[in-house]
Motif scaffolding. Structure first.
Motif, PDB file in Angstrom:
ATOM      1  N   CYS A  47       0.970  -1.236  -0.653  1.00  0.00           N
ATOM      2  CA  CYS A  47      -0.058  -0.180   0.197  1.00  0.00           C
ATOM      3  C   CYS A  47       0.423   1.596   0.481  1.00  0.00           C
ATOM      4  CB  CYS A  47      -0.914   0.017   1.304  1.00  0.00           C
ATOM      5  SG  CYS A  47      -0.104  -0.149   2.575  1.00  0.00           S
ATOM      6  N   LEU A  92      -5.079   8.383   2.132  1.00  0.00           N
ATOM      7  CA  LEU A  92      -3.873   8.546   0.151  1.00  0.00           C
ATOM      8  C   LEU A  92      -3.917   6.921   0.556  1.00  0.00           C
ATOM      9  CD1 LEU A  92      -1.998  11.764   0.582  1.00  0.00           C
ATOM     10  CD2 LEU A  92      -4.174  10.995  -0.323  1.00  0.00           C
ATOM     11  N   CYS A  94      -3.837   2.898  -2.079  1.00  0.00           N
ATOM     12  CA  CYS A  94      -4.312   1.685  -2.010  1.00  0.00           C
ATOM     13  C   CYS A  94      -3.521   0.508  -1.823  1.00  0.00           C
ATOM     14  CB  CYS A  94      -4.732   2.149  -3.174  1.00  0.00           C
ATOM     15  SG  CYS A  94      -6.466   0.704  -3.776  1.00  0.00           S
ATOM     16  N   THR A 106      -6.132  10.209  -5.087  1.00  0.00           N
ATOM     17  CA  THR A 106      -6.207   9.980  -3.593  1.00  0.00           C
ATOM     18  C   THR A 106      -5.698   8.588  -4.278  1.00  0.00           C
ATOM     19  OG1 THR A 106      -8.539   9.205  -3.551  1.00  0.00           O
ATOM     20  CG2 THR A 106      -7.034  12.105  -2.527  1.00  0.00           C
ATOM     21  N   SER A 107      -5.879   7.509  -4.288  1.00  0.00           N
ATOM     22  CA  SER A 107      -5.403   6.309  -3.914  1.00  0.00           C
ATOM     23  C   SER A 107      -4.670   5.785  -5.102  1.00  0.00           C
ATOM     24  CB  SER A 107      -6.288   5.041  -4.509  1.00  0.00           C
ATOM     25  OG  SER A 107      -6.786   5.306  -6.507  1.00  0.00           O
ATOM     26  N   GLN A 108      -4.233   6.585  -5.646  1.00  0.00           N
ATOM     27  CA  GLN A 108      -2.174   6.118  -6.412  1.00  0.00           C
ATOM     28  C   GLN A 108      -1.463   7.307  -6.095  1.00  0.00           C
ATOM     29  OE1 GLN A 108      -2.190   3.004  -8.195  1.00  0.00           O
ATOM     30  NE2 GLN A 108      -4.391   3.096  -7.487  1.00  0.00           N
ATOM     31  N   ASN A 144      -9.563   6.778  -0.795  1.00  0.00           N
ATOM     32  CA  ASN A 144      -9.015   5.822  -0.588  1.00  0.00           C
ATOM     33  C   ASN A 144      -9.126   4.332  -1.012  1.00  0.00           C
ATOM     34  OD1 ASN A 144      -9.169   6.178   2.046  1.00  0.00           O
ATOM     35  ND2 ASN A 144      -6.703   5.631   2.314  1.00  0.00           N
ATOM     36  N   GLU A 145      -8.263   3.340   0.071  1.00  0.00           N
ATOM     37  CA  GLU A 145      -8.542   1.903   0.723  1.00  0.00           C
ATOM     38  C   GLU A 145      -8.791   2.090   1.877  1.00  0.00           C
ATOM     39  OE1 GLU A 145     -10.562  -1.137   1.611  1.00  0.00           O
ATOM     40  OE2 GLU A 145     -10.812  -1.061  -0.919  1.00  0.00           O
TER      41      GLU A 145
END
Length: 377
Positions: A47, A92, A94, A106-108, A144-145
């Motif tokens: 992550c 932030l 994932c 945000t996720s990447q 995000n995750e």
């Protein structure tokens, strides 16, 4: 000038003890997601935001990468307080890297140099206070995750529960038994993205299908309300066989799990294939009905999918909740959550009467609960 990584490395706390296990050679096993990374000293997990320093696992804390107010139908939850406002926040990072991600900024972050969403410092009570001032009913960890930032989500959810709010995750579902037990006392609703029913496809996205299926089973057994989304991407996961297997799996868990089959549109790094046509969604809906699922919804194409956006009684087919996109056009469920015609109980979390709808479109709050961290520019 501080880099994003340098900033985030300062916004941390030690991991919850339930989510970490010491290994040999000063490594730590992280249980926040299905990768269960064995993280060496000085390194981060898949992550990029949970890292081992000095034999301790440090995890994200004290900031948000984005905040937005959404109609709860956007999450999407269709059987949870229709018309309610969902106060949505995210951090932030994932544990997957989907090339079509709609929240990639945000996720990447930390994986893609173009993905930069400046973090904002905030305290849990400030977020909850802002949600209450806006009239929100549910606080949602998303964008995000959320599994990889579970400790921060739980800190906020504890405040939310004390204030009378309900809580939810919008997640890829790549969980572990440990993280689900950690979340269990503090979470009411959970949306899982079932991205495919082919492990080869999951490998392309950076994961495996097995943890996602086990998460869905476990959430249902725990009594947490679950809704499932499958974004249908032409040529990737929309074959007859794959949709049939996905529907049959969900039906085997519960016939009452809502299944949202939604339309893909070109985004992030996926500029091919063409966007999903309405016919594909309606075909998936028919496959779901053949498998025995009682509630299947077609999303992302408002007004183009007939009655597939609305909730009907599975027994007598009376219209219960009429929708156009995220807008509630009609609400006819009884005060005890049943069909007004045949009295069939409708699974979900319903209100004794329709509470109205604050918004049918997302908007950004204008309060001042958040403050910028060190500037990235």
């Amino acid at each position: 000038m501080a880099t994003l990584k340098q900033i985030l490395d300062q916004q941390v706390r030690e991991a919850a003890p339930e989510l970490v296990e010491p290994l040999d050679r000063n490594r730590l096993r992280c249980y926040s997601c299905g990768h269960q990374c064995p993280i060496p000293e000085g390194q981060a997990g898949v992550c990029k935001v949970r890292y081992n320093q000095g034999g301790k696992l440090y995890v994200p804390w004290g900031y948000v990468g984005g905040v937005q107010c959404d109609p709860i139908e956007k999450k999407p939850f269709f059987h949870v307080h229709p018309g309610a406002l969902a106060y949505s926040f995210g951090m932030l990072g994932c544990d997957l890297h989907c090339s079509y991600c709609q929240n990639w900024v945000t996720s990447q972050a930390l994986r893609d140099p173009d993905a930069v969403s400046p973090p904002l410092a905030v305290k849990p009570e400030a977020l909850v206070g802002e949600a209450l001032n806006l009239g929100a009913r549910v606080l949602v960890s998303t964008y995000n995750e959320p599994l990889i930032t579970s400790e921060w989500a739980v800190a906020i959810f504890k405040e939310a529960k004390a204030a009378g709010l309900e809580t939810a995750f919008v997640s890829n579902g790549n969980g572990t038994p440990q993280v689900l037990e950690y979340l269990r006392p503090w979470i009411d609703f959970y949306k899982v993205d079932l991205k495919s029913f082919d492990n080869r496809h999951y490998r392309q996205l950076g994961g495996r299908i097995a943890p996602i299926l086990e998460t869905i089973r476990s959430l249902h057994e725990m009594g947490i309300w679950v809704e499932i989304v499958t974004l249908l991407i032409p040529g990737f996961n929309d074959s007859e066989d794959e949709l049939k297997r996905a529907a049959e799996f969900l039906a085997g868990v519960s016939l009452d799990i809502p299944w949202h089959v939604t339309a893909f549109h070109q985004d992030y790094k996926m500029t091919d294939p063409e966007d999903t046509p309405p016919e594909t969604l309606l075909r998936a809906k028919a496959i779901g009905h053949e498998a025995g699922l009682r509630f299947i919804y077609a999303g992302n194409l408002p007004g183009q999918v007939g009655n597939a956006e609305s909730t009907y009684c599975p027994h007598c087919h009376t219209l219960l909740v009429e929708r156009y996109g995220y807008f509630i056009r009609g609400y006819h469920i009884t005060s005890d959550g049943a069909c007004p015609k045949c009295k069939q109980s409708i699974p979900g979390c319903w209100d004794t009467k329709f509470q109205g709808q604050i918004t049918s479109r997302p908007f950004s709050p204008r309060f001042h609960a958040r403050a910028p961290l060190i500037s990235l520019s």
